[in-house]
Design an enzyme around this catalytic site. Structure first.
Site, PDB file in Angstrom:
ATOM      1  N   LYS A  65       0.920  16.666  -3.773  1.00  0.00           N
ATOM      2  CA  LYS A  65       2.322  16.915  -4.125  1.00  0.00           C
ATOM      3  C   LYS A  65       2.891  15.707  -4.862  1.00  0.00           C
ATOM      4  CE  LYS A  65       6.558  18.498  -1.723  1.00  0.00           C
ATOM      5  NZ  LYS A  65       7.105  18.844  -0.388  1.00  0.00           N
ATOM      6  N   SER A  90       9.175  23.365   0.024  1.00  0.00           N
ATOM      7  CA  SER A  90       9.225  22.669  -1.251  1.00  0.00           C
ATOM      8  C   SER A  90       7.837  22.387  -1.841  1.00  0.00           C
ATOM      9  CB  SER A  90       9.976  21.337  -1.078  1.00  0.00           C
ATOM     10  OG  SER A  90       9.275  20.495  -0.188  1.00  0.00           O
ATOM     11  N   SER A 124       8.346  22.880   4.785  1.00  0.00           N
ATOM     12  CA  SER A 124       7.957  22.807   3.373  1.00  0.00           C
ATOM     13  C   SER A 124       6.468  22.986   3.097  1.00  0.00           C
ATOM     14  CB  SER A 124       8.405  21.479   2.767  1.00  0.00           C
ATOM     15  OG  SER A 124       9.760  21.561   2.408  1.00  0.00           O
TER      16      SER A 124
END
Lengths: 517, 515
Positions: free
Chosen positions: A72, A157, A181
């Protein structure tokens, strides 16, 4: 097997092939690069790696040698942009690796790219990125064929991390989980998403959202893969004082797991209105499977569940207000044209650099922390946090002070991950806007219960949880979308989590998107 | 005319004497090249986390005990938010809600030699900020982060102080305490020790007036200047019927205070716990066994290893000799008490003042030149004690004392050994010295009796005495083979000659009267 179908395999499977020299690391790299090109429309990377680590050709046998992965874009990567999908950090190239990235490199893994995400990890759709939204691979080409420019959201996310693994571009990816997330996008994209115990994995080099809730998470296409990566990444880091000091035992997943003697708790507060009937049915089916498999299934209660969202919003926004203060354009972050006054420089830089959602959370956080408000908001949230954690301690029998409730302590809890399957992007944006004008603000601060009701309490309690894909749900457009179930264990009991998750995986026999596309 | 009662409270910021910063491993050096002592954390690189410096905690705990505080076994860190260019995180990490220590006190000797007490409200650990440098000509602001993140103890007193001179005496005492335990070198000129003063005046001694805070006083003289200026300014305002504004003020180079900002419009610092820092858990002798890691800090151990504090030395020195306050202060400031007390314990016969003077005039400049402490002094207290004793008891000549002292420093031989080897022992037995004198005077009487005739005129008498003295001393030196202690011998000769002169005068008087 044709080497161009290697992307359908799991990490454990390709490791076996590598070990017996059936394939080479270069084969894997080629397959994944090809796959990346084929699925590039999904927009799961902010930046792709161009040059690959020479380690993949080394003779040394490393546990992850040559295995492609992605991270990420809020994890620091040396000499590679780390943007948090924000204009604020659009040109930011760190000079060091986050501890988890460093470990993956040291174990021979091959980084393919940085995963797209909601800006600064704030969002649950994977749509609020300066690089554009992440697209869920499920039914993407079907919609395209139908001439529709809509798509299913990947969840957030860590949307890019989930989509990259689901698409077969990487064998595992690292996301971050503050309030769901990792698990929400895992459920939406039909992959396994692990949120470890707080402090089991180092946060050093992870751009923080909420320091006391953040934990790096792991996306894989199988439970055994998840345990494998977890074993590599867990452990004390001298650069992170919040990592757990004691040794965390290795988790082993047997080829076949049974659940005889396990106690599975079903928290009654998680039966909520608005749950999709297919998800409810998948949950019931899993309960039956555990029961048939020899586990004791009992109903339990988490009485403070209703306070999870308010507690989370206050803690998270307050930390956001504080953590984002460093992005003032002086040492860090986008710097606007030189203002005449320092104050002006701050204002212009921050106004340009942050999106609306980030700004709203900063404002709310600063409000909660005002001296006159502190006790009413932050102080209360801290009390709620203790109560919520206490609920979990009670059901797991970890609260020595509490009187025995008569029910046996649970090994794991079972709930859905989300109450809905992934919505269309068009639908998601109206869901989050709600069409009520200024209600948008309210809605962001109240969360999106369809997505985070089941998952956020876990971060507040600091315990581990995993989302396992168990089946598909046909929606009103005739599209099959994956369903994720959510297993929760007490802190540092990831081994119990993996055992139950593996059982669920073998019972449900779910096929990932990569296996069929 | 009203009488006005000032009330003063202080906040002292002392940089902890550690090699690295409070939460990073960047080194802490004064006057280093700008931005050369900056770790990623100090530059607020996102994703970097604070790692608490163990040594800083130990020093802060020692400081707290030395200030008679109760140390909290569980304390926590908070973030204090404000935007400032030289504070890269946008907040300072401090201990607002649960500080390291509370409820202490410091006893100090006021200028009028009265013992007074200031209560310590709390002691907390916190980060220092960086520095901004403004280049007016180029219109640039430059930032140096070398100081950013250096560990400080903030010592907050209760408003117990009534005058600027008491404030200075108290601050001096605190400086000495910190220096004695080694937690801070307290060099104000290097910014290691800074003071904020809260000052108010009131016409009613039992009521506290509106206070102002003078921030960042970074020179010792400034403490007195700031407080005196502020007291005068506030009294003037009140006498004219005005109101003192609760505000933050700064001290100018010329010793005046100027308004920086009003407190009412002041910032809300939005304090919150720092989620990256676990509780600071300290252990006692009982709990240390249960500590989960080897880095655990035992406060009982720190307390029992505290060095002797200046107040204790002061008490012992006062017991030793009725020194004046200034001399004791001098000894404490120069950290010579331990050495001095060990010396007099070893040789209680030495002259107290002469010994102090010898150390002050000879040894102290030597140590300063060599940058050594008394602990590291090559001439041990016992050895200097022996030398002082031999000198004061006339076993060696005073002129030899310096020679021995110098050689002892140069060669590492003991003074006793040096004196023995050089045969510098002198005879100081008065009977012996007197018998030599008798012998020489007999000689004179027989060989040159005119030397013993003392003329009545003063000037002539002086010349005659001088001549005789040098003759006698010279002869004794020969007879004694140079072993007679020169100074003592001279005193004995002088006494005897004075007697002889007196005798002669009496004889002349009585013979004159009888004739």
């Amino acid at each position: 097997m044709a080497s161009n179908e290697l992307f359908r395999k799991t990490l454990i499977q390709v490791r076996e092939l590598l070990k017996h020299n059936k394939i080479s690391p270069e084969d894997l790299l080629t397959v994944c690069q090809h796959r990346m090109r084929e699925t590039s429309a999904l927009n799961y990377f902010t930046n792709a790696v161009e040059k690959h680590d020479p380690l993949i050709n080394s003779k040394i046998d490393l546990p992850l040698k040559g295995i492609p992965f992605s991270v990420k874009d809020n994890f620091y990567t040396e000499d590679m942009p780390t943007t948090c999908a924000s204009l604020m950090l659009e040109n930011h190239i760190p000079e060091f690796n986050a501890t988890v990235v460093e470990k993956l490199h040291a174990y021979g893994g091959s980084m393919m790219g940085k995963d797209n995400m909601d800006e600064f990890a704030m969002g649950s759709g994977g749509c609020e990125s300066q690089f554009g939204p992440v697209r869920n691979p499920w039914n993407y080409s079907e919609l395209e064929v139908e001439g529709n420019d809509d798509f299913y959201v990947a969840g957030g996310s860590s949307g890019g991390s989930a989509a990259a693994v689901a698409a077969g571009a990487t064998f595992f990816s690292i996301g971050s989980d503050t309030g769901g997330s990792v698990r929400v996008p895992a459920a939406f994209c039909g992959v396994v998403g692990l949120k470890p115990t707080y402090g089991a994995l180092s946060r050093h080099g992870l751009v923080p959202l909420c320091n006391s809730l953040d934990v790096p998470g792991i996306f894989t296409r199988s439970v055994a893969d998840s345990a494998f990566v977890f074993n590599i990444l867990k452990g004390r880091d001298v650069n992170d004082p919040t990592t757990i000091k004691q040794q965390i035992p290795n988790s082993r997943v047997k080829p076949e797991e049974d659940v005889k003697g396990m106690v599975i708790g079903i928290p009654k507060e998680h039966y909520i209105d608005g749950t999709h009937p297919d998800i409810r049915a998948a949950w019931d089916k899993a309960i039956q499977q555990f029961s048939d498999g020899g586990a004791t299934v009992i109903e339990v209660s988490l009485p403070n569940q209703e306070y999870v969202q308010p507690c989370y919003r206050v803690l998270c926004c307050s930390d956001v207000a504080s953590n984002m203060a460093k992005f003032d354009g002086v040492e860090f972050g986008h710097r606007a044209r030189e203002g005449d006054f320092t104050e002006e420089l701050y204002t212009v830089s921050r106004d340009y650099g942050f999106n609306e959602k980030v700004k709203r959370r900063i404002t709310a956080g600063n409000f909660f922390l005002l001296e006159e408000n502190y006790e009413r908001f932050f102080g209360k949230a801290l009390s709620l946090r203790r109560m919520i954690r206490g609920d979990y301690a009670n059901v797991f029998g970890a609260n020595s002070a509490a009187p025995s409730s008569g029910t046996p302590p649970c090994d794991v809890l079972l709930t859905p991950t989300t109450s809905v399957t992934s919505p269309l992007h068009s639908r998601f944006t109206t869901m989050s806007d709600l069409g009520d004008g200024h209600e948008e603000d309210h809605h962001d601060l109240a969360g999106m219960p369809e997505m985070d009701y089941h998952v956020t309490g876990i971060n507040i309690a600091g315990v581990p949880a995993i989302s396992v894909p168990v089946g598909l749900s046909k929606n009103q457009y005739g599209h099959d979308m994956p369903i994720g179930l959510h297993l929760v264990a007490w802190e540092q009991q990831e081994n119990k989590l993996f055992r139950a998750a593996k059982f669920l995986e073998q019972e449900s026999n779910f096929q990932t998107w990569a296996e069929n596309n | 005319m009203n009488r006005w009662f000032p009330l003063i409270g202080l906040e002292i910021h002392a940089q902890l004497n550690t090699k690295s910063k409070l939460f990073s491993n960047a080194s802490k050096k004064f006057m280093a090249t700008p931005n050369s002592c900056v770790a990623r954390f100090d530059a607020s690189m996102p994703g970097t986390l604070p790692i608490l410096n163990r040594k800083a905690v130990e020093l802060a705990v020692a400081t707290s005990y030395a200030l008679n505080c109760q140390v909290a076994l569980k304390s926590s860190f908070d973030r204090k938010h404000y935007f400032y260019a030289d504070m890269p995180q946008g907040y300072q990490i401090t201990q607002q809600r649960a500080p390291l220590a509370k409820h202490g006190f410091v006893d100090y000797l006021s200028e009028s030699s009265k013992m007074k007490r200031v209560h310590i409200h709390q002691v907390q650990l916190e980060q220092d900020s960086g520095k901004s440098l403004h280049d007016e000509k180029e219109g640039l602001s430059l930032i140096d982060l070398n100081r950013a993140g250096v560990g400080l103890v903030e010592i907050v007193t209760s408003p117990d102080i009534r005058s600027s001179s008491d404030a200075c005496s108290f601050v001096k005492e605190v400086m000495k305490i910190l220096q004695y335990i080694g937690s801070c070198t307290c060099k104000m000129e290097e910014g290691e020790f800074r003071v904020d003063a809260n000052v108010s005046v009131s016409a009613d001694i039992s009521v506290m007036g509106t206070r102002t805070e003078i921030k960042n006083i970074n020179r010792f003289k400034g403490i007195k200047q700031a407080i005196d200026y502020e007291i005068t300014r506030q009294i003037k305002i009140l006498q004219e019927g005005g109101k003192v504004v609760n505000e933050t003020r700064g001290l100018t180079n010329s010793g005046e205070t100027v308004s920086m900002r009003e407190k009412e419009s002041a910032y809300d610092y939005r304090f919150m716990p720092d989620g990256n820092l676990p509780y600071l858990i300290l252990h006692t002798n009982e709990s240390i066994g249960k500590a989960q890691h080897k880095n655990a800090i035992n406060v009982d151990e720190i307390r029992s290893n505290l060095p002797t504090l200046p107040s204790e030395y002061r008490r012992r020195l006062q017991n030793e000799y009725p020194f004046e306050k200034d001399i004791i202060d001098f000894m404490l400031e120069n950290k010579m008490a331990e050495y001095y007390l060990a010396l007099v314990a070893h040789r209680p016969q030495v002259d107290r003042m002469l010994t102090f003077d010898y150390i002050r005039v000879h040894l102290l400049p030597y140590l300063e030149r060599k940058e050594l402490s008394f602990d590291e002094c090559p001439l041990k207290s016992n050895d200097l004690g022996d030398l002082m004793y031999m000198t004061h008891s006339y076993q060696i000549d005073g002129s030899i004392c310096n020679k021995v002292y110098q050689e002892a420093l140069d060669t590492n031989k003991s003074p006793v050994q040096i004196i023995k080897e050089n045969g510098w022992y002198k005879i100081s037995d008065e009977t012996m010295l007197s018998s030599w004198l008798d012998q020489v005077l007999d000689e004179v009487k027989q060989q040159s009796p005119d030397l013993l005739v003392f003329p009545p005129k003063r000037r002539k008498l002086e010349t005659a005495v001088k001549k005789l003295t040098s003759h006698v001393i010279g002869r004794i030196a020969i007879i004694s083979d140079g072993k007679a202690h020169a100074k003592l011998m001279r005193m004995i000769v002088k006494k005897r000659l004075d007697m002889l002169i007196d005798e002669q005068r009496e004889e002349q008087k009585s013979s004159g009267a009888s004739s």
